[in-house]
Enzyme design. Structure first.
Site, PDB file in Angstrom:
ATOM      1  N   GLY A  95       0.818  -1.208   0.000  1.00  0.00           N
ATOM      2  CA  GLY A  95       0.000   0.000   0.000  1.00  0.00           C
ATOM      3  C   GLY A  95       0.848   1.252   0.000  1.00  0.00           C
ATOM      4  N   ILE A 106       2.247   3.143   2.409  1.00  0.00           N
ATOM      5  CA  ILE A 106       3.456   3.182   3.236  1.00  0.00           C
ATOM      6  C   ILE A 106       4.526   2.270   2.656  1.00  0.00           C
ATOM      7  CG2 ILE A 106       4.388   2.505   5.484  1.00  0.00           C
ATOM      8  CD1 ILE A 106       1.977   3.720   6.795  1.00  0.00           C
ATOM      9  N   CYS A 108       2.582   7.587  13.728  1.00  0.00           N
ATOM     10  CA  CYS A 108       3.068   8.830  13.114  1.00  0.00           C
ATOM     11  C   CYS A 108       3.101   9.952  14.141  1.00  0.00           C
ATOM     12  CB  CYS A 108       2.201   9.216  11.923  1.00  0.00           C
ATOM     13  SG  CYS A 108       0.451   9.512  12.304  1.00  0.00           S
ATOM     14  N   GLY A 143      -5.837   6.490   5.349  1.00  0.00           N
ATOM     15  CA  GLY A 143      -6.443   5.393   4.621  1.00  0.00           C
ATOM     16  C   GLY A 143      -7.285   4.523   5.538  1.00  0.00           C
ATOM     17  N   GLY A 180      -6.649   1.711   6.910  1.00  0.00           N
ATOM     18  CA  GLY A 180      -5.902   1.181   8.050  1.00  0.00           C
ATOM     19  C   GLY A 180      -5.842   2.169   9.196  1.00  0.00           C
ATOM     20  N   ALA A 240      -9.283   2.568  10.811  1.00  0.00           N
ATOM     21  CA  ALA A 240      -9.691   1.397  11.593  1.00  0.00           C
ATOM     22  C   ALA A 240      -8.908   1.263  12.893  1.00  0.00           C
ATOM     23  CB  ALA A 240      -9.518   0.130  10.756  1.00  0.00           C
ATOM     24  N   ASN A 241      -7.782   1.981  12.976  1.00  0.00           N
ATOM     25  CA  ASN A 241      -6.909   1.826  14.141  1.00  0.00           C
ATOM     26  C   ASN A 241      -6.805   3.095  14.980  1.00  0.00           C
ATOM     27  OD1 ASN A 241      -5.957  -0.934  13.779  1.00  0.00           O
ATOM     28  ND2 ASN A 241      -4.904  -0.186  11.958  1.00  0.00           N
TER      29      ASN A 241
END
EC number: 1.2.1.10
Length: 315
Positions: free
Chosen positions: A14, A16, A131, A164, A166, A169-170
């Site tokens: 993806g 990253i 991040c 995105g 991910g 969702a996190n």
């Protein structure tokens, strides 16, 4: 295999993973991309890797293990998900592959390059926090080196376009992981993390605010010096990382105590540090500094591992 570069695998094709691949190909004198691993044969990351001559597989971790050159891989970046990472970790460790984890799994210790890489340099699995953690924990740690940080709070504001599925969702994992790392790595007695997804158009670059509550007798000039030095250190591997304005201080005395989470009404100094992180634009847009700081930090860690462990061994 190059005689001077260490082959690495990137798991996750993806944004990253693809940005990491481009960074290594363009910028690294120490590493080479030995494999790009995905699960979607139609992904842009795998297509780009193939065009660039990088070995690819859409077979996930088992596809990586089956590649003819897998035995040459020394380091693997995992840019997938926390659940998948636990499976990847067990399979890669069995082959002696060092792992740099860009997921919230945190199987290994949290690592921020300018803060604690040396402590964990030989761990088999290193977690890159988040991040927001990579952007703010260096500042908390710098302040904590001057005065006790009773409480630290960070707010990471990122463009919605850079978040995105991910990331979305996190969100809970982001706040929990970053909050823990503010304490465990940053050195604060208590920590809290907040993430804000900004839908503004055109997209805004990443902005981070760091608040630290320190004693009234703290040396404010020493704090300014420590913060500015730390920003310069991070800027060496994340060129778009910078102070947005001067470090600010607000004093709270017996006459105007501040209500601090976990401490109650307290006297002290609130230190406020305002940062922005602009991406390098290797693959991701410049506003996606939140993703760029993760890939830049992960690349820095991998290069240090390669220089310290594998280059010295002549591998």
């Amino acid at each position: 295999m190059s005689s001077t570069r260490i082959p690495v695998a990137i798991i996750g094709s993806g944004n990253i993973g693809t940005d990491l691949m481009i960074k290594i190909l363009r910028c690294s004198d120490t590493l080479e991309v030995g494999a790009m691993v995905g699960i979607d044969p139609a992904s842009d990351g795998l297509a780009r890797a193939e065009r660039l001559g990088v070995p690819t597989t859409a077979g996930g971790i088992d596809g990586l293990l089956a590649l003819p050159n897998f035995k040459e891989i020394r380091i693997a970046f995992d840019a997938t998900s926390a659940g998948a990472h636990k499976v990847h970790d067990s399979k890669l460790r069995a082959h002696g592959v060092r792992i740099i984890d860009l997921t919230p799994a945190a199987v290994g210790p949290y690592v921020v390059p300018v803060v604690n890489f040396a402590e964990h340099a030989h761990e088999p699995n290193l977690n890159m926090v988040t991040c927001g953690g990579q952007a703010t924990i260096p500042i908390v740690h710098a302040v904590a080196g001057v005065a006790p940080v009773h409480y630290a709070e960070i707010v990471a504001a990122i463009s919605s376009k850079s978040a995105g599925p991910g990331t979305r969702a996190n969100i809970d994992e982001f706040t929990e992981t970053t909050s823990r790392a503010i304490v465990e790595v940053g050195g604060a007695a208590r920590g809290k993390a907040i993430i804000v997804l900004n839908p503004a158009e055109p997209p805004l670059i990443m902005r981070d605010t760091v608040y630290c509550f320190v004693p009234l007798d703290a040396d404010t000039q020493a704090i300014v010096d420590a913060v500015e030095q730390r920003v310069a250190e991070v800027n060496r591997y994340v060129p778009g990382y910078r102070l947005k304005q001067h470090v600010q201080f607000e004093h709270f005395t017996e006459n105007n105590r501040q209500n601090i989470p976990g401490l109650g009404w307290s006297t002290g100094i609130k230190v406020a540090v305002y940062l922005e992180v602009e991406g390098a634009g290797h693959y991701l847009p410049a506003y996606a500094g939140n993703l760029d700081i993760m890939t830049s930090a992960a690349l820095t860690v991998a290069e240090r591992i390669a220089q310290a462990q594998f280059t010295d061994q002549g591998l």
